[in-house]
Motif scaffolding. Structure first.
Motif, PDB file in Angstrom:
ATOM      1  N   TRP A 176       0.586  -1.121   0.072  1.00 37.15           N
ATOM      2  CA  TRP A 176      -0.013  -0.050   0.068  1.00 37.15           C
ATOM      3  C   TRP A 176       0.999   1.302  -0.005  1.00 37.15           C
ATOM      4  N   PRO A 177       2.020   1.608   0.497  1.00 37.23           N
ATOM      5  CA  PRO A 177       2.421   2.573   0.538  1.00 37.23           C
ATOM      6  C   PRO A 177       2.981   3.188  -0.882  1.00 37.23           C
ATOM      7  N   MET A 178       3.330   2.164  -1.725  1.00 33.88           N
ATOM      8  CA  MET A 178       3.669   2.598  -3.041  1.00 33.88           C
ATOM      9  C   MET A 178       2.466   2.933  -3.780  1.00 33.88           C
ATOM     10  N   VAL A 179       1.310   2.284  -3.730  1.00 32.38           N
ATOM     11  CA  VAL A 179       0.180   2.447  -4.328  1.00 32.38           C
ATOM     12  C   VAL A 179      -0.475   3.859  -3.768  1.00 32.38           C
ATOM     13  N   GLN A 180      -0.437   4.096  -2.438  1.00 29.88           N
ATOM     14  CA  GLN A 180      -0.874   5.364  -2.048  1.00 29.88           C
ATOM     15  C   GLN A 180      -0.068   6.614  -2.392  1.00 29.88           C
ATOM     16  N   LEU A 181       1.234   6.484  -2.686  1.00 27.87           N
ATOM     17  CA  LEU A 181       2.185   7.325  -3.114  1.00 27.87           C
ATOM     18  C   LEU A 181       1.712   7.824  -4.515  1.00 27.87           C
ATOM     19  N   VAL A 182       1.675   6.884  -5.275  1.00 26.97           N
ATOM     20  CA  VAL A 182       0.928   7.088  -6.718  1.00 26.97           C
ATOM     21  C   VAL A 182      -0.445   8.163  -6.557  1.00 26.97           C
ATOM     22  N   ASN A 183      -1.095   7.241  -5.601  1.00 25.86           N
ATOM     23  CA  ASN A 183      -2.809   8.006  -5.764  1.00 25.86           C
ATOM     24  C   ASN A 183      -2.621   9.444  -5.047  1.00 25.86           C
ATOM     25  N   PHE A 184      -1.691   9.624  -4.051  1.00 23.34           N
ATOM     26  CA  PHE A 184      -1.696  11.069  -3.626  1.00 23.34           C
ATOM     27  C   PHE A 184      -1.073  11.866  -4.571  1.00 23.34           C
ATOM     28  N   TYR A 185      -0.207  11.528  -5.326  1.00 26.51           N
ATOM     29  CA  TYR A 185       0.615  12.581  -6.143  1.00 26.51           C
ATOM     30  C   TYR A 185      -0.233  12.537  -7.481  1.00 26.51           C
ATOM     31  N   LEU A 186      -0.875  11.703  -8.160  1.00 28.52           N
ATOM     32  CA  LEU A 186      -1.262  11.751  -9.535  1.00 28.52           C
ATOM     33  C   LEU A 186      -2.898  11.541  -9.891  1.00 28.52           C
ATOM     34  N   VAL A 187      -3.524  11.029  -8.771  1.00 25.63           N
ATOM     35  CA  VAL A 187      -4.926  10.545  -9.020  1.00 25.63           C
ATOM     36  C   VAL A 187      -5.760  11.780  -8.262  1.00 25.63           C
ATOM     37  N   PRO A 188      -6.954  12.126  -9.215  1.00 28.43           N
ATOM     38  CA  PRO A 188      -7.763  13.156  -8.346  1.00 28.43           C
ATOM     39  C   PRO A 188      -8.549  12.525  -7.369  1.00 28.43           C
TER      40      PRO A 188
END
Length: 183
Positions: free
Chosen positions: A137-149
């Motif tokens: 989850w840390p990598m998923v959330q990192l992408v989520n918080f930086y790139l996903v509306p």
């Protein structure tokens, strides 16, 4: 493309209900994959009630909690390059253990265990699941918080959770002496 537009309209009109439906379908699908592909069950041995438990937890527990949580995290101020890192730290250190604990305890209650029995299961299985969670989850959330509306973050989480739920569905069906995996 028509389905994507319909989903976007539903997200705009009824964001929580739409995300609850998506999360329930994806959580239930994780259990379907676990039973048919991982456990190699035949249809005559398929446990539809178990899939229903995952659907209910995804739609009625995970989605509403994440719906509110992502909005809370979005209020964290700061530099756009640093704020997602702060969100990630808060999410993984403070929130992820609570969400996972609630999921595991509620799953056991839905399986028919008493709250005490569910808590006893949790004590045996939490550490292994949490360590596994921190590998995903840390990598998923990192992408989520930086790139996903914001409105698509639950969908991203639940799409990855299709695989996570497959793992959880498979592992939670193991006997208690098999809870721990070497990490």
């Amino acid at each position: 493309m028509l389905a994507v537009r319909a989903y976007q309209r539903a997200l705009t009109k009824r964001p929580l209900i739409t995300q609850m439906c998506s999360a329930g379908i994806l959580a239930g699908s994780g259990d379907v994959i676990a039973q048919l592909a991982v456990e190699k069950r035949k249809l005559k041995n398929y446990d539809l009630i178990r899939t229903g438990r995952f659907f209910v937890l995804g739609s009625c527990y995970v989605a509403p909690v994440l719906f509110r949580w992502f909005r809370i995290l979005e209020r964290i101020p700061g530099n756009p390059k640093v704020a997602p890192l702060v969100r990630l730290a808060v999410d993984q250190i403070a929130f992820a253990p609570c969400l996972l604990s609630g999921f595991l305890i509620n799953l056991r209650i839905l399986e028919g265990n008493s709250p005490k029995e569910s808590f006893d299961h949790w004590k045996k299985e939490f550490k292994g699941y949490m360590l596994a969670s921190w590998k995903v989850w840390p990598m998923v959330q990192l992408v989520n918080f930086y790139l996903v509306p914001l409105q698509y973050r639950i969908l991203v989480v639940q799409t990855v959770a299709l695989f996570w739920n497959t793992y959880i569905a498979y592992r939670t069906q193991k006997p208690p002496d098999e809870y721990y995996e070497p990490y």
